[in-house]
Design an enzyme around this catalytic site. Structure first.
Site, short mmCIF file in Angstrom:
data_model
loop_
_atom_site.label_atom_id
_atom_site.label_comp_id
_atom_site.label_asym_id
_atom_site.label_seq_id
_atom_site.Cartn_x
_atom_site.Cartn_y
_atom_site.Cartn_z
N ALA A 143 -5.48 2.00 3.98
CA ALA A 143 -4.82 1.34 2.86
C ALA A 143 -4.48 -0.10 3.25
O ALA A 143 -3.40 -0.38 3.79
CB ALA A 143 -3.56 2.10 2.46
N ALA A 158 -4.17 -8.98 -2.77
CA ALA A 158 -4.70 -9.20 -1.43
C ALA A 158 -5.87 -8.26 -1.18
O ALA A 158 -5.68 -7.07 -0.96
CB ALA A 158 -3.61 -8.96 -0.37
N GLU A 176 -16.51 -1.18 10.73
CA GLU A 176 -16.55 -0.91 9.30
C GLU A 176 -17.78 -1.57 8.67
O GLU A 176 -18.48 -0.96 7.85
CB GLU A 176 -15.28 -1.42 8.63
CG GLU A 176 -15.27 -1.24 7.12
CD GLU A 176 -14.02 -1.78 6.45
OE1 GLU A 176 -13.95 -1.77 5.22
OE2 GLU A 176 -13.10 -2.22 7.18
#
Length: 382
Positions: free
Chosen positions: A127, A133, A245
């Protein structure tokens, strides 16, 4: 061109992955998309089979295997059956959440969370993104203040993949507004945390069964034992984990692009028009030749990135190059593949149509193409 990328153990693993997907995922993937929800029991069976979580140490129920080529095998096999919502959920565990829990946790935290992940009983989410943002992590406004042995979180997150299903969430929050880049920390927020509420499941244009949610924290009480790593190091942790990622995005993108291109080649061989096969038209062969070449060249970059990652040498800049280029290539190739399918490509029952929608997000999440170019451009300028 021969890849010479995998060894015999990887191919044995591929057989196991392919058998599992044929039995446990392929018959249900369309039903999950229609219901906009993946049966979470499949993840326990997937973990038991070794479909994800291989890097978890043996003492916590994993295999302790860090070779990213096994992740590539999973990406390729999931792309082959076009189960992209399921594939993204698996990637969220292996390329995001588990990476944080393996690197930043204490022994006590590892003992608390890793066995559940290894068994597929715990689903995680990351999260970071907020309404104001996204790619700009310094814009995070969710706050955390220390009160005794607890932290009190207040704020909102959005576009959180697996936000509804997740049992544990790695949450980024601002812990010292005056400390600049050293004013952020990471926390593990568990499902039953007081003051933590899930908002609506967001209605996306693609990846329908992969849930994405809004999250709310209103005086959410998180014990200090759930602080991840060191206080004030949150932004550094987020930045240092982005190469993994982004490699995950590149891996999914190249696997899906190749799978859809192969399906399109087969379609062009079988489809007749004006008394000849579609592949007998020079324009079709030129289109396929261009795409096949581009995918082969891109595959070489991804393979090199995987091997660099295995050696601990994949830089943030090189990961950003792969992320933007491969995901943009994916978007372009799948669009051209859909065009070659004609009207059939616009039908959900054809893999190319579903992939066209499901993969559109790839140039956005994990850092937009524009942000990737800025990262690379700043490195060149420096």
């Amino acid at each position: 061109m021969e890849r010479n990328f995998y060894g015999p153990d990887h191919e044995l693993y591929r057989e196991s992955v392919r058998e599992f997907l044929a039995r446990e995922v392929e018959p249900f993937k369309d039903q999950w998309d229609d219901e906009k929800w993946i049966d979470r029991s499949v993840f326990a069976r997937a973990a038991k089979t070794g479909l994800y979580g291989l890097q978890i140490p043996e003492q916590y129920g994993g295999s302790g295997e860090n070779d990213y080529r096994y992740r590539m095998v999973v990406c390729e096999e999931i792309a082959r059956i076009n189960a992209l919502s399921f594939g993204l959920t698996v990637s969220l565990q292996d390329d995001l959440v588990l990476h944080y829990l393996l690197d930043l946790t204490s022994d006590e935290q590892k003992a608390r969370w890793l066995p559940g992940f290894a068994a597929g009983e715990l689903i995680g989410a990351l999260a970071m993104t907020e309404p104001g943002a996204g790619s700009d992590l310094r814009g995070i406004r969710t706050s955390a203040s220390k009160e005794g042995d607890n932290w009190i979180l207040n704020g909102q997150k959005t576009f959180i993949s697996s936000g509804i299903m997740a049992d544990v969430l790695v949450v980024a929050a601002r812990t010292d507004p005056a400390a600049g880049s050293r004013g952020f920390s990471l926390f593990v927020v568990e499902r039953d945390t007081p003051g933590f509420e899930r908002g609506r499941k967001l209605d996306k244009i693609g990846l329908p069964s992969q849930d994405t949610a809004e999250l709310f924290f209103e005086n959410a009480t998180v014990p200090n034992a759930n602080l991840l790593g060191k206080e004030g190091h949150g932004l550094h942790y987020l930045m240092s984990h982005l190469p993994r990622e982004r490699l995950g995005v590149s891996a999914k993108a190249i696997a899906t692009t190749r799978a859809i291109l192969n399906m399109t080649i087969d379609y062009c061989r079988d489809r007749s028009m004006f008394s000849q096969r579609l592949i007998d038209f020079q324009n079709t062969r030129f289109e396929l030749a261009e795409m096949d070449t581009e995918v082969d060249v891109a595959q070489a970059y991804v393979d090199r990135s995987v091997l660099a990652y295995n050696e601990g040498k994949l830089s943030a800049v090189d990961a950003a190059k792969g992320k933007w280029y491969i995901s943009e290539l994916q978007k372009r190739v799948i669009d051209r593949c859909l065009q070659l399918h004609g009207g059939y490509g616009f039908m959900r029952e054809y893999a190319v149509g579903k992939a066209y929608i499901d993969t559109r997000i790839q140039t956005i999440y994990g850092g937009t193409t524009e942000v990737m170019k800025e990262i690379i451009g700043r490195d060149i300028a420096r």
